[in-house]
Design an enzyme around this catalytic site. Structure first.
Site, PDB file in Angstrom:
ATOM      1  N   TYR A  72       0.878  -1.166   0.000  1.00  0.00           N
ATOM      2  CA  TYR A  72       0.000   0.000   0.000  1.00  0.00           C
ATOM      3  C   TYR A  72       0.923   1.225   0.000  1.00  0.00           C
ATOM      4  O   TYR A  72       1.332   1.746   1.034  1.00  0.00           O
ATOM      5  CB  TYR A  72      -0.972  -0.018   1.182  1.00  0.00           C
ATOM      6  N   HIS A 146      -0.777 -12.316   0.309  1.00  0.00           N
ATOM      7  CA  HIS A 146      -1.636 -11.342  -0.379  1.00  0.00           C
ATOM      8  C   HIS A 146      -2.427 -11.987  -1.519  1.00  0.00           C
ATOM      9  O   HIS A 146      -3.588 -11.661  -1.737  1.00  0.00           O
ATOM     10  CB  HIS A 146      -0.779 -10.182  -0.894  1.00  0.00           C
ATOM     11  N   SER A 226     -12.852  -4.434   0.174  1.00  0.00           N
ATOM     12  CA  SER A 226     -13.691  -3.569  -0.686  1.00  0.00           C
ATOM     13  C   SER A 226     -15.163  -3.720  -0.305  1.00  0.00           C
ATOM     14  O   SER A 226     -16.024  -3.892  -1.188  1.00  0.00           O
ATOM     15  CB  SER A 226     -13.486  -3.894  -2.168  1.00  0.00           C
ATOM     16  N   PRO A 227     -15.520  -3.648   0.977  1.00  0.00           N
ATOM     17  CA  PRO A 227     -16.887  -4.000   1.382  1.00  0.00           C
ATOM     18  C   PRO A 227     -17.962  -3.022   0.913  1.00  0.00           C
ATOM     19  O   PRO A 227     -19.137  -3.372   0.901  1.00  0.00           O
ATOM     20  CB  PRO A 227     -16.807  -4.016   2.922  1.00  0.00           C
ATOM     21  N   GLY A 229     -17.646  -1.694  -2.132  1.00  0.00           N
ATOM     22  CA  GLY A 229     -17.570  -1.760  -3.592  1.00  0.00           C
ATOM     23  C   GLY A 229     -16.203  -1.416  -4.135  1.00  0.00           C
ATOM     24  O   GLY A 229     -15.909  -1.646  -5.292  1.00  0.00           O
ATOM     25  N   GLY A 230     -15.353  -0.810  -3.281  1.00  0.00           N
ATOM     26  CA  GLY A 230     -14.018  -0.417  -3.760  1.00  0.00           C
ATOM     27  C   GLY A 230     -14.024   1.027  -4.238  1.00  0.00           C
ATOM     28  O   GLY A 230     -15.070   1.687  -4.280  1.00  0.00           O
ATOM     29  N   GLY A 231     -12.825   1.501  -4.633  1.00  0.00           N
ATOM     30  CA  GLY A 231     -12.621   2.918  -4.934  1.00  0.00           C
ATOM     31  C   GLY A 231     -13.539   3.499  -6.001  1.00  0.00           C
ATOM     32  O   GLY A 231     -13.914   4.662  -5.922  1.00  0.00           O
TER      33      GLY A 231
HETATM   34  N1  NAP Z   1      -6.487  -8.377  -0.113  1.00  0.00           N
HETATM   35  C1  NAP Z   1      -6.642  -7.643  -1.195  1.00  0.00           C
HETATM   36  O1  NAP Z   1      -6.253  -8.044  -2.317  1.00  0.00           O
HETATM   37  C2  NAP Z   1      -7.301  -6.308  -1.061  1.00  0.00           C
HETATM   38  C3  NAP Z   1      -7.734  -5.605  -2.219  1.00  0.00           C
HETATM   39  C4  NAP Z   1      -8.368  -4.370  -2.032  1.00  0.00           C
HETATM   40  C5  NAP Z   1      -8.570  -3.871  -0.756  1.00  0.00           C
HETATM   41  N2  NAP Z   1      -8.133  -4.568   0.348  1.00  0.00           N
HETATM   42  C6  NAP Z   1      -8.339  -4.071   1.728  1.00  0.00           C
HETATM   43  O2  NAP Z   1      -9.679  -3.656   1.892  1.00  0.00           O
HETATM   44  C7  NAP Z   1      -9.742  -2.285   2.292  1.00  0.00           C
HETATM   45  C8  NAP Z   1     -10.966  -1.627   1.705  1.00  0.00           C
HETATM   46  O3  NAP Z   1     -11.030  -1.862   0.324  1.00  0.00           O
HETATM   47  P1  NAP Z   1     -11.262  -0.719  -0.773  1.00  0.00           P
HETATM   48  O4  NAP Z   1     -10.602   0.491  -0.349  1.00  0.00           O
HETATM   49  O5  NAP Z   1     -10.949  -1.349  -2.072  1.00  0.00           O
HETATM   50  O6  NAP Z   1     -12.842  -0.569  -0.773  1.00  0.00           O
HETATM   51  P2  NAP Z   1     -13.963   0.182   0.107  1.00  0.00           P
HETATM   52  O7  NAP Z   1     -13.545   0.329   1.509  1.00  0.00           O
HETATM   53  O8  NAP Z   1     -15.229  -0.514  -0.206  1.00  0.00           O
HETATM   54  O9  NAP Z   1     -14.054   1.586  -0.651  1.00  0.00           O
HETATM   55  C9  NAP Z   1     -13.083   2.545  -0.617  1.00  0.00           C
HETATM   56  C10 NAP Z   1     -13.638   3.946  -0.569  1.00  0.00           C
HETATM   57  O10 NAP Z   1     -15.023   4.001  -0.216  1.00  0.00           O
HETATM   58  C11 NAP Z   1     -15.285   5.175   0.486  1.00  0.00           C
HETATM   59  N3  NAP Z   1     -16.044   4.836   1.703  1.00  0.00           N
HETATM   60  C12 NAP Z   1     -15.884   3.757   2.494  1.00  0.00           C
HETATM   61  N4  NAP Z   1     -16.743   3.818   3.523  1.00  0.00           N
HETATM   62  C13 NAP Z   1     -17.438   4.962   3.357  1.00  0.00           C
HETATM   63  C14 NAP Z   1     -18.488   5.601   4.096  1.00  0.00           C
HETATM   64  N5  NAP Z   1     -18.975   5.067   5.217  1.00  0.00           N
HETATM   65  N6  NAP Z   1     -18.984   6.769   3.623  1.00  0.00           N
HETATM   66  C15 NAP Z   1     -18.492   7.320   2.482  1.00  0.00           C
HETATM   67  N7  NAP Z   1     -17.513   6.775   1.750  1.00  0.00           N
HETATM   68  C16 NAP Z   1     -17.002   5.614   2.197  1.00  0.00           C
HETATM   69  C17 NAP Z   1     -13.962   5.783   0.925  1.00  0.00           C
HETATM   70  O11 NAP Z   1     -13.783   7.005   0.274  1.00  0.00           O
HETATM   71  P3  NAP Z   1     -12.789   8.157   0.840  1.00  0.00           P
HETATM   72  O12 NAP Z   1     -11.429   7.607   0.599  1.00  0.00           O
HETATM   73  O13 NAP Z   1     -13.139   9.341   0.021  1.00  0.00           O
HETATM   74  O14 NAP Z   1     -13.042   8.329   2.315  1.00  0.00           O
HETATM   75  C18 NAP Z   1     -12.970   4.702   0.539  1.00  0.00           C
HETATM   76  O15 NAP Z   1     -11.737   5.192   0.078  1.00  0.00           O
HETATM   77  C19 NAP Z   1      -8.410  -1.702   1.822  1.00  0.00           C
HETATM   78  O16 NAP Z   1      -8.030  -0.578   2.566  1.00  0.00           O
HETATM   79  C20 NAP Z   1      -7.478  -2.861   2.070  1.00  0.00           C
HETATM   80  O17 NAP Z   1      -7.119  -2.887   3.440  1.00  0.00           O
HETATM   81  C21 NAP Z   1      -7.515  -5.775   0.196  1.00  0.00           C
END
Ligand code: NAP
Length: 308
Positions: A72, A146, A226-227, A229-231
């Site tokens: 990261y 990973h 990505s709970p 939906g992801g970025g």
């Molecule tokens: N193992 C793997 O291969 C893998 C792959 C992907 C991710 N991950 C892990 O999973 C974590 C989360 O995944 P992700 O970042 O892909 O997806 P995510 O948490 O579903 O979505 C990311 C974005 O959603 C927005 N968000 C989340 N909660 C919110 C809320 N309550 N209100 C408004 N916006 C919200 C945030 O925006 P803002 O940034 O604008 O606040 C955040 O950056 C990562 O940090 C990582 O630790 C693991």
């Protein structure tokens, strides 16, 4: 307790804390909503002081599981950025430091910013040493492979983690981006505490392919990444035709609904949403206490969530 809020059936008794769930058979319970640090360290990241504020907001709201990874970061010159940030944020947490579990990962590289797998034992060994340094610890709580590397037998990658565990450098071994077949294979090499795969209303493969059910049956934690939906896809939630009116009726955000739906899939599920703002981190943590009616859960299950 207002409508839409109560403790869920899979949650442990909490005495005022946010609900906790088991991280795995040999591990302690953690907050049902963890915090994922990825967006504090990849492209479009905020400055480090803002990153620390966001991590502190999540911890202040009761989060006890922080997910990070060596990769990261922006590229190969920046490896460990998020681990160093998490370590800095934890420096000032003397009171609750022992209660916080940090999960990191090895097995991916970032040459010139690309994401490539390298789960050769020699790479995992070097990556683990580097993560120990970046996190400033003598033992990593949860070390996750990973992703399996198609060029390396899975048993060899997991074998390296088993050795690191025996040497005391890793407390618990986890997997990520794996099938049930691969989990079974890994279990023949090392005790597997948890599995981290993608799960959100847009991507339900972990349910359809039985990974969540398998983890629940084996007492492993399932860390839903990505709970929301992801970025990219999370931005579709506020205007979603089913979530938007439901959120207005219950007085919560569509993001909180998505997290509550993911948590309701199984008591084995722990969600690890990321956030770059204090407001988003607090909102996500609040979703740990949001339990939806069967009718609302069914409506989300039946709704269309286009990945387009
Ligand atoms: N193992 C793997 O291969 C893998 C792959 C992907 C991710 N991950 C892990 O999973 C974590 C989360 O995944 P992700 O970042 O892909 O997806 P995510 O948490 O579903 O979505 C990311 C974005 O959603 C927005 N968000 C989340 N909660 C919110 C809320 N309550 N209100 C408004 N916006 C919200 C945030 O925006 P803002 O940034 O604008 O606040 C955040 O950056 C990562 O940090 C990582 O630790 C693991």
């Amino acid at each position: 307790m207002r409508e839409g809020r109560k403790e869920g059936p899979g949650d442990l008794k909490t005495d005022g804390m946010i609900p906790r769930r088991s991280l795995g058979l040999d591990a302690p319970p953690v907050s049902a909503v963890g915090y994922g640090g990825m967006h504090l360290s990849i492209q479009d990241r905020p400055d480090e002081e803002q990153g620390i504020r966001v991590i502190h907001a999540a911890l202040d709201a009761g989060v006890t599981l922080v997910d990070t990874a060596d990769v990261y970061c922006l590229d190969h010159r920046d490896i460990g950025h998020n681990e160093r940030l998490v370590a800095r944020a934890l420096e000032s947490r003397q009171g609750d430091r022992d209660d916080i579990i940090v999960a990191t990962k090895g097995g991916i590289t970032r040459p010139s910013g690309r994401w490539e797998t390298d789960a050769r034992p020699q790479h995992l060994r070097v990556a683990c040493e580097r993560s120990l340094q970046a996190l400033g610890v003598e033992r990593i709580d949860l070390y996750q492979l990973h992703a399996p590397d198609p060029r390396v037998p899975l048993a060899e990658s997991v074998g390296a983690l088993a050795e690191l565990q025996q040497e005391g450098k890793i407390r618990w071994v986890g997997l990520s981006n794996v099938s049930v077949f691969q989990i079974r294979e890994a279990e023949t090499v090392a005790p597997i505490t948890s599995v981290q795969n993608r799960l959100n209303p847009f991507f339900r493969e972990a349910l359809a392919e039985g990974v969540v059910e398998y983890c629940a049956g084996r007492g492993m934690g399932f860390l839903a990444y990505s709970p929301t939906g992801g970025g990219r896809l999370n931005r579709k939630l506020p205007a979603h035709p089913v979530l938007q009116p439901m959120a207005a009726r219950l007085g919560v955000t569509p993001h909180a609904l998505a997290l509550a739906w993911v948590l309701a899939r199984s008591p084995a599920v722990i969600v690890i949403p990321s956030a770059r703002t204090v407001e988003h981190a607090r909102d996500s943590t609040g979703a740990a206490e949001l339990v939806l009616s069967d009718a609302d859960l069914s409506a989300i299950t039946a709704a269309e969530f286009s990945r387009a």
